[in-house]
Design an enzyme around this catalytic site. Structure first.
Site, PDB file in Angstrom:
ATOM      1  N   ILE A  85      34.061 -28.450 -25.808  1.00  0.00           N
ATOM      2  CA  ILE A  85      34.631 -29.036 -27.020  1.00  0.00           C
ATOM      3  C   ILE A  85      35.919 -29.789 -26.686  1.00  0.00           C
ATOM      4  CG2 ILE A  85      35.554 -28.518 -29.324  1.00  0.00           C
ATOM      5  CD1 ILE A  85      32.596 -27.886 -29.149  1.00  0.00           C
TER       6      ILE A  85
ATOM      7  N   GLU B 176      44.524 -25.946 -19.879  1.00  0.00           N
ATOM      8  CA  GLU B 176      43.417 -25.009 -19.603  1.00  0.00           C
ATOM      9  C   GLU B 176      43.960 -23.839 -18.794  1.00  0.00           C
ATOM     10  OE1 GLU B 176      40.059 -24.433 -20.219  1.00  0.00           O
ATOM     11  OE2 GLU B 176      40.479 -22.727 -18.922  1.00  0.00           O
TER      12      GLU B 176
ATOM     13  N   SER C 276      23.067 -20.788 -23.555  1.00  0.00           N
ATOM     14  CA  SER C 276      21.632 -21.042 -23.370  1.00  0.00           C
ATOM     15  C   SER C 276      21.333 -22.435 -22.836  1.00  0.00           C
ATOM     16  CB  SER C 276      20.889 -20.852 -24.694  1.00  0.00           C
ATOM     17  OG  SER C 276      21.229 -19.635 -25.289  1.00  0.00           O
TER      18      SER C 276
ATOM     19  N   HIS D 107      20.136 -28.072 -29.392  1.00  0.00           N
ATOM     20  CA  HIS D 107      19.347 -27.647 -30.544  1.00  0.00           C
ATOM     21  C   HIS D 107      18.920 -28.842 -31.391  1.00  0.00           C
ATOM     22  CE1 HIS D 107      19.956 -23.307 -30.056  1.00  0.00           C
ATOM     23  NE2 HIS D 107      21.125 -23.645 -29.541  1.00  0.00           N
TER      24      HIS D 107
ATOM     25  N   ARG E 292      30.176 -15.836 -27.622  1.00  0.00           N
ATOM     26  CA  ARG E 292      30.166 -16.865 -28.663  1.00  0.00           C
ATOM     27  C   ARG E 292      31.380 -16.630 -29.564  1.00  0.00           C
ATOM     28  NH1 ARG E 292      25.653 -13.772 -28.854  1.00  0.00           N
ATOM     29  NH2 ARG E 292      23.582 -14.605 -28.391  1.00  0.00           N
TER      30      ARG E 292
ATOM     31  N   GLU F 215      30.620 -21.479 -32.080  1.00  0.00           N
ATOM     32  CA  GLU F 215      29.485 -20.766 -31.493  1.00  0.00           C
ATOM     33  C   GLU F 215      28.282 -21.709 -31.525  1.00  0.00           C
ATOM     34  OE1 GLU F 215      28.397 -17.448 -33.976  1.00  0.00           O
ATOM     35  OE2 GLU F 215      28.981 -18.517 -35.769  1.00  0.00           O
TER      36      GLU F 215
ATOM     37  N   CYS G 287      23.852 -25.596   1.575  1.00  0.00           N
ATOM     38  CA  CYS G 287      23.158 -24.600   0.738  1.00  0.00           C
ATOM     39  C   CYS G 287      21.668 -24.829   0.882  1.00  0.00           C
ATOM     40  CB  CYS G 287      23.592 -24.751  -0.725  1.00  0.00           C
ATOM     41  SG  CYS G 287      22.523 -23.888  -1.898  1.00  0.00           S
TER      42      CYS G 287
ATOM     43  N   CYS H 252      19.316 -17.251  -3.095  1.00  0.00           N
ATOM     44  CA  CYS H 252      20.059 -16.254  -2.300  1.00  0.00           C
ATOM     45  C   CYS H 252      21.437 -16.019  -2.891  1.00  0.00           C
ATOM     46  CB  CYS H 252      20.125 -16.626  -0.817  1.00  0.00           C
ATOM     47  SG  CYS H 252      21.543 -17.623  -0.318  1.00  0.00           S
TER      48      CYS H 252
ATOM     49  N   CYS I 123      25.479 -19.645   2.168  1.00  0.00           N
ATOM     50  CA  CYS I 123      26.385 -20.793   2.206  1.00  0.00           C
ATOM     51  C   CYS I 123      27.850 -20.431   1.961  1.00  0.00           C
ATOM     52  CB  CYS I 123      25.931 -21.882   1.249  1.00  0.00           C
ATOM     53  SG  CYS I 123      25.974 -21.432  -0.485  1.00  0.00           S
TER      54      CYS I 123
END
Lengths: 501, 421
Positions: A39, A58, A72, A76, A337, A363, A426, A463, A468
């Site tokens: 956001i 931050e 998730s 949506h 959330r 959320e 990796c 893994c 790595c």
């Protein structure tokens, strides 16, 4: 109400003098955004179109370190939210914007379509109601499928499915890719990111607000509160109309790419007599993701998974999708959330705190809504600040090139030009040294192993960084000039080593 | 595109032994592809001793064992590419490879020997709940950081899993000054070799908590503690048995998985139990001309057996590339694991074309005392040997002789099993 703030000013001034004596670093901005999640970064990017001095504060070492990294990863369609709510508005808008944005900012987005599975004839009215809600919210192309139609499209959906709501506009996105792309583009357009800056206090001043951390004071005209689960705390520092955010924890299991084709759509379950279900979805990277659980917690740092929730995921996801190979789980994680008591997003200027804007209670569908919320708040602030659009706004951003998506010839040519793309670091995700170096050295480059992982997926494979880690640590130390024992997994204190001999 | 008679993927113990055997069997054109910057594979980080008792009749460290084979490879002038990763095994055995020097290229192989080894199961495979701070390592990663890079990974550790690497690391961390507070094992028996339990735990007073697991991990930045609990016979934690351990490190030694992504991509059939390719007595996979050996085939305890197995893969690849005699067509006899035997390698045997004797290796599925290992040719028991103790942590073997098989021309199936009497 404003009287209250004015009465605080002398006290504020005294405090600032104290701060100066304590060697506090003072900084001036037109707009300060608290929170470098999806956001905050979306707002920063949209606001950077205007001629304003902007910062993002931050508390972690990187963007995308809170709820934005643990969700998730769904775009949506928009049938879930109450018609007329902010959730409904920003969800459908955000969904519409995502394709264009993914092209402009070069992040992974796939419109794979979603299904809400209904398990009982008795629940069909609820499914129809969801359809109606979607239509009201302006979600295009919705349809109701029979159980057989569902299984034709998704052979691994269980026999117990009797119908489903099908939303072809549903999608999946890389949440790290989206957030980091927004942040990089904002930074390229002049937004400053202040990492590991935890805002401890907010004071009203004559011209706006002061954001105070342990060692810094930000003087700013406008504040945008995009602080995720902490947004209520910041809001409540300036407003009498209190918010209350409850962290609603959700655990997830991420499965190996071997399981990634079990379903191609995002499979939700219609809440029914068995309670709220668990979604099963492919990810844009080809893994299979199942979750989330939902448990309200008090602690805003409670991102630990629990045995009960992990076992719930395995039980409940099987209601909708059969044969989920949980033995191929490569990791589990948990996200919080930001659930606000009012049940809706809180977006806009705080009525009793002029110049202070909330993006709170973000959320689900917050990830989907982020681009739309960004545009909305940026326009609101620009108007208020009477800010003009920049002449040379950089609209696009190039992501880190993934050589695996190039043709054989292009990739060979790339290694020819820069041999570091020929060294695979990796092995599980096939990530080369060149990509990792790009992740570290580019705009807002990674400073931690998690930062590298979220940018190029080194360590995100089957893994789980077993092979790595030593190499990635060395590259990070080499490129940043840090000592190897100072290399962290994420925030300060998360050192991977306890010493060097 | 370059061409080679035999291409070996992996320059660890399996790849090196396969190369050596292939050269000795008379093939000139061999190429070893190794993704690390050195040959020897995982042996390089196994600085403890105990290697080579079977192969060299003396006790060597991992690097010493590796060097013996590397010397042979150097003396035989077998070429190899380091820092080279195989991205894909395509049709007609065309390999796509990547490295700094050559970039992205292809190699056409007459025969391919898969020797990629294995990887460690991560935390997610056990779904251990809790936070995800720094300080959670798979045991092999910690071993590499300590033994090869010289770093200290932690000061106070709990180890989950009593596989051999976990046991070795308990001793290793102790020797380096860390405090190992406990080794927990989900199963009622250890997954490691008996000698490692004695030499790595007992000798250092480290407790082995069988039928225990980690039920919580604490710490937001670095691990600050873990909670262990006893588990019931269904391996579910028993409430009320939780014990908290303060520590900054959790090592996981919870199993190894043969690394067969390349094999899968090539279409090689895999065994669900071993997670390695299904092979016949020549260690040839379901795709003719592709052979497998070492930990990519099935997880071994002893490198000596890896070398022995790999030699067979090497000579088999040579016979494939340069057949000395016309192969008589014959049917494959299934070797079936039953009655307490989890799997066998090989899974098939070609009685007509087999060597004079074939070693069939296997693991049992539980700890057994005073049991027999039996071999049946169809319904007839042909071998029956009593053993004091059998454990899943120790690989077993039976030897099948060509001369005895010759007496059963219509044999359909060989069964390897354990029996109480």
């Amino acid at each position: 109400m404003s009287l209250l703030f004015f009465s605080m000013i002398p006290e504020n001034r005294e405090t600032i003098t104290d701060l100066e004596e304590n060697n506090m670093k003072e900084m001036n901005y037109d707009t300060a955004i608290i929170g470098g999640g999806v956001i905050g970064c979306a707002i920063a990017r949209e606001l950077s179109r205007y001629d304003l001095k902007i910062c993002v504060s931050e508390r972690e070492e990187d963007v995308c370190s809170g709820t934005s990294k643990s969700n998730s990863a769904i775009v949506h369609a928009g049938y879930d939210a109450v018609p007329g709510s902010l959730k409904a508005r920003f969800n459908t808008e955000g969904n519409r914007m995502m394709r264009e944005l993914s092209k402009a900012l070069d992040f992974s987005f796939i419109r794979n379509g979603s299904m809400v599975i209904c398990f009982s004839e008795k629940d069909i009215p609820a499914l129809n109601a969801l359809y109606e809600k979607g239509v009201k919210n302006g979600v295009p192309d919705l349809s109701i499928l029979t159980g057989d139609e569902v299984r034709t499209m998704e052979p691994n959906v269980t026999e117990t499915a009797v119908a489903a709501l099908y939303a072809p506009t549903g999608g999946i996105v890389c949440p790290f890719g989206l957030t980091i792309a927004l942040a990089e583009n904002a930074c390229d357009n002049g937004v400053e990111f202040l990492f590991e800056m935890e805002v401890k206090d907010i004071r009203k001043t004559e011209h706006g607000y002061d954001l105070i951390s342990e060692d810094k004071v930000i003087h700013t005209s406008y504040v945008i509160n995009a602080a995720g689960v902490y947004a209520d705390e910041f809001h409540n520092m300036v407003s009498e109309k209190k918010l209350r955010i409850t962290p609603r924890k959700g655990d997830y299991c991420l499965l190996d790419k071997e399981a990634g084709t079990l379903v191609s759509h995002t499979i939700f379950q219609l809440p029914g007599k068995m309670g709220k279900g668990i979604l099963v979805t492919p990810t844009v990277h080809g893994n299979l993701l199942t979750g989330p659980t939902a448990s309200d917690v008090e602690d805003k740092e409670a991102t630990g998974t629990t045995a009960k929730e992990l076992s719930d995921i395995m039980v409940k996801s099987a209601w909708g999708v059969k044969n989920i190979p949980f033995r191929h789980t490569i990791t589990s994680f948990s996200g919080l959330r930001a659930h606000e008591d009012g049940e809706d997003f809180v977006v806009g200027e705080v009525p009793d705190a002029a110049g202070f804007f909330d993006a709170a209670g973000m959320e689900s569908p917050g990830l989907t809504s982020a681009p739309a919320v960004g545009v909305y708040l940026a326009e609101l602030i620009a108007q208020k600040a009477n800010a003009k659009k920049k002449e040379h706004f950089q609209e696009t951003r190039k992501g880190i090139v993934n050589p695996q998506k190039l043709s054989f010839e292009q990739r060979a040519e790339m290694i020819n030009k820069d041999p570091s793309y020929g060294t695979i670091i990796c092995r599980c995700e096939g990530v080369s040294e060149g990509e990792i170096v790009d992740a570290i050295t580019r705009t807002l480059g990674a400073v931690s192993l998690d930062g590298i992982k979220r940018r190029v997926r080194a360590g995100m494979g089957r893994c789980q960084a077993g092979f790595c880690t030593p190499k990635t640590m060395e590259l990070l130390a080499r490129e940043t000039g840090k000592k190897i024992e100072d290399i962290c997994k994420n925030r300060t204190g998360s050192n991977l080593l306890t010493g060097k001999r | 595109m370059t061409e080679h008679d035999i291409v070996i993927i992996g320059g660890g113990p399996a790849g090196l032994a396969a190369a050596d055997a292939a050269r000795k069997a008379g093939i000139e054109d061999i190429m070893i592809l190794e993704r690390e910057a050195y040959l020897g594979g995982i042996l390089n980080q196994c600085i403890h001793n105990g290697f080579g008792l079977h192969t060299f009749k003396e006790e060597l460290t991992g690097p010493e064992y590796a060097v013996r084979y590397i010397k042979m490879i150097e003396e035989e002038n077998i070429p190899y590419l380091l820092n080279t990763m195989v991205l894909d095994i395509g049709r007609d055995k065309v390999l796509t490879i990547i490295n700094r020097g050559e970039g992205l290229t292809t190699i056409k192989a007459g025969a391919v020997i898969l020797a990629m080894g294995c990887r460690e199961r991560p935390r997610g495979a056990l779904n251990i709940p809790g936070f995800r701070p720094a300080g959670i390592y798979s045991a092999g990663t910690a071993q590499r950081l300590m033994n090869m890079e010289g770093y200290e990974v932690g000061k106070e550790a709990v180890i989950l899993g009593s596989g051999d690497i976990g046991l070795i690391m308990a001793r290793r961390m102790t020797l380096e000054g860390a405090r190992v507070k406990a080794v927990a094992e989900l199963m009622p028996y250890s997954g490691g070799l008996k000698r490692n339990i004695v030499q790595c735990l007992d000798d250092y007073g480290i407790s082995l908590k069988l039928s225990h697991t980690v039920v919580d991990i604490e710490g937001k930045e670095r691990v600050t503690g873990v909670t262990l609990a006893a588990v019931d016979e269904k391996r579910k934690p028993i409430p009320g048995t939780e014990e908290h351990y303060t520590c900054d490190t959790l090592l996981l030694s919870v199993g190894l998985i043969p690394e067969n992504e390349l094999s899968k991509g090539a279409g090689v059939q895999l065994d669900e139990i071993t997670s390695g390719p299904v092979v016949n007595d020549r260690l040839e996979t379901s795709i003719s001309g592709i052979f497998a050996c070492g930990n990519v085939l099935h997880v071994h305890d002893l490198v000596d057996y890896v070398s022995e197995e790999a030699s067979l893969a090497g000579t088999s690849a040579v016979s494939y590339v340069k057949p000395r005699k016309e192969k008589t067509p014959s049917s494959q006899i299934k070797i079936k694991a039953a009655g307490g035997v989890r799997y066998t390698v090989p899974q098939y045997l070609d009685a007509e074309n087999m060597e004079d004797q074939v070693k069939v290796r296997f693991r049992v599925s539980d700890v057994y005392r005073d049991r027999y290992i039996s071999v049946y040719f169809d319904s007839e028991r042909v071998s029956h040997k009593k053993r004091k103790v059998l454990a899943p942590g120790e690989m077993e073997q039976v030897v099948l002789k060509k001369e005895s098989l010759a007496k059963y021309p219509d044999l359909k199936q060989i069964v390897v099993c354990t029996e109480v009497e």
